[in-house]
Motif scaffolding. Structure first.
Motif, PDB file in Angstrom:
ATOM      1  N   ARG A 199     -70.116  19.788  46.533  1.00 22.97           N
ATOM      2  CA  ARG A 199     -70.573  18.160  46.178  1.00 22.97           C
ATOM      3  C   ARG A 199     -70.638  17.698  44.813  1.00 22.97           C
ATOM      4  NH1 ARG A 199     -74.743  19.726  49.702  1.00 22.97           N
ATOM      5  NH2 ARG A 199     -76.072  19.627  47.952  1.00 22.97           N
ATOM      6  N   LYS A 200     -70.960  18.585  44.124  1.00 24.85           N
ATOM      7  CA  LYS A 200     -71.124  18.528  42.501  1.00 24.85           C
ATOM      8  C   LYS A 200     -69.640  18.041  42.193  1.00 24.85           C
ATOM      9  CE  LYS A 200     -72.905  20.167  38.265  1.00 24.85           C
ATOM     10  NZ  LYS A 200     -71.711  20.249  37.368  1.00 24.85           N
ATOM     11  N   SER A 201     -68.500  18.981  42.483  1.00 22.49           N
ATOM     12  CA  SER A 201     -67.234  18.992  41.932  1.00 22.49           C
ATOM     13  C   SER A 201     -66.731  17.395  42.341  1.00 22.49           C
ATOM     14  CB  SER A 201     -66.385  20.080  42.370  1.00 22.49           C
ATOM     15  OG  SER A 201     -65.007  19.921  42.115  1.00 22.49           O
ATOM     16  N   MET A 202     -66.738  17.233  43.759  1.00 22.45           N
ATOM     17  CA  MET A 202     -66.043  15.999  44.190  1.00 22.45           C
ATOM     18  C   MET A 202     -66.940  14.799  43.725  1.00 22.45           C
ATOM     19  SD  MET A 202     -65.446  14.748  48.198  1.00 22.45           S
ATOM     20  CE  MET A 202     -64.115  16.152  48.298  1.00 22.45           C
ATOM     21  N   ALA A 203     -68.190  15.023  43.600  1.00 20.66           N
ATOM     22  CA  ALA A 203     -68.955  13.827  42.944  1.00 20.66           C
ATOM     23  C   ALA A 203     -68.598  13.451  41.531  1.00 20.66           C
ATOM     24  CB  ALA A 203     -70.462  14.139  42.887  1.00 20.66           C
ATOM     25  N   GLU A 204     -68.387  14.612  40.717  1.00 22.61           N
ATOM     26  CA  GLU A 204     -68.056  14.288  39.553  1.00 22.61           C
ATOM     27  C   GLU A 204     -66.617  13.823  39.272  1.00 22.61           C
ATOM     28  OE1 GLU A 204     -68.481  17.835  37.361  1.00 22.61           O
ATOM     29  OE2 GLU A 204     -70.633  17.886  37.053  1.00 22.61           O
TER      30      GLU A 204
END
Length: 303
Positions: free
Chosen positions: A156-161
């Motif tokens: 989630r963090k990777s895609m969100a960033e």
């Protein structure tokens, strides 16, 4: 001259689209602009979503302002409000500003009504300060971003960033195009309304919008749902043509299947209810103002 005409057109558009009687008071608390309507009745705090201003609640404000005290918020960076300075987390700052508003203005157990990101903020606030609110209505805002609900935290963090950076780095023209595409395909059903509201969304700051979006998409507030001790109503928009056929690997989805998915995402909340409003897209209160008012009134009547 052409630039001046364009600016005047946008201003007139904003005034016509957001036409609502002037608030009794307007002030700033932390990173929130607050417009206050009404002077008696139970307090309602309206929190708009990503890139939106208080204009999304125009019908809601007009309908409820005579029986309730309505506080319509706009987050810093949205709808022409100056973007927040510094690098601290924007969700944390919005949360602490909402707490400051309730405490400083002595607002007695308000009902939080949030749309999209605003709904997620309302859920998060109720997890942390359940004793300070009387109830929560979340309009298509969930404790986890639905498209990322089955991802782990790192994914989630990777895609969100990545998505947040794409928004934050957009030129003004690119940002306006992003808003138009979103409103046409996700926001509202009527194409003319989509174009009108996209121009208002385009008044927000791209960098701030990207930061809020990244924080929203990376977060998962499901573990804290059990701490919400007040009624929670989750309103799910459903527009049948949007779900009638498979899209990007997603199979057709019935209204009941969508409701089941939303129920699964708020399973931990002990006093939660999910209802659908159809036909409507993401901005339910704009597509179906009367049905939305009825859903809100029914919830308030049970408290």
């Amino acid at each position: 001259m052409n630039r001046l005409k364009s600016l005047l057109f946008v201003c007139l558009l904003a005034l016509s689209a957001a036409a609502v009687a002037a608030p009794a008071k307007t002030y700033t608390v932390g990173t929130l602009r607050v417009e206050q309507y009404g002077n008696h009745g139970r307090p309602l705090i309206l929190i708009p979503g990503l890139g939106s201003g208080s204009w999304v609640w125009k019908d809601t404000i007009e309908h409820f302002r005579n029986k309730y005290v309505v506080y319509a918020l706009t987050l810093a960076g949205f709808d022409g409000v100056p973007a927040p300075t510094g690098e601290s987390k924007l969700f944390d700052r919005a949360d602490s500003s909402l707490l400051q508003l309730i405490v400083s203005r002595k607002i007695d157990r308000p009902v939080l009504i949030g749309h999209s990101l605003g709904g997620t903020l309302a859920i998060r606030f109720a997890e942390e300060h359940s004793d300070m609110v009387g109830g929560v209505i979340s309009v298509d805002g969930l404790p986890v971003f639905p498209a990322m609900a089955r991802m782990d935290a790192d994914q989630r963090k990777s895609m969100a960033e990545s998505i947040g950076a794409q928004m934050a780095q957009a030129t003004p023209a690119e940002f306006r195009a992003q808003q138009l595409s979103f409103m046409q395909n996700v926001g509202v059903i009527d194409p003319a309304e989509a174009a009108k509201y996209a121009k208002l969304q385009g008044l927000s700051d791209p960098a701030a919008t990207g930061k809020y979006a990244a924080e929203d998409m990376a977060a998962d507030y499901r573990p804290g749902l059990g701490k919400i001790g007040v009624p929670l109503l989750l309103i799910a928009p459903y527009n049948p043509p949007d779900y009638a056929k498979a899209v990007r690997g997603r199979p057709p989805l019935s209204e009941e299947q969508l409701l089941d998915f939303y129920r699964m995402l708020i399973t931990g909340a002990p006093h939660a209810e999910v209802v659908a409003i159809t036909p409507a897209r993401h901005f339910v209160m704009l597509d179906q103002p009367e049905k939305f008012r009825h859903a809100v009134a029914a919830f308030l009547g049970k408290l």
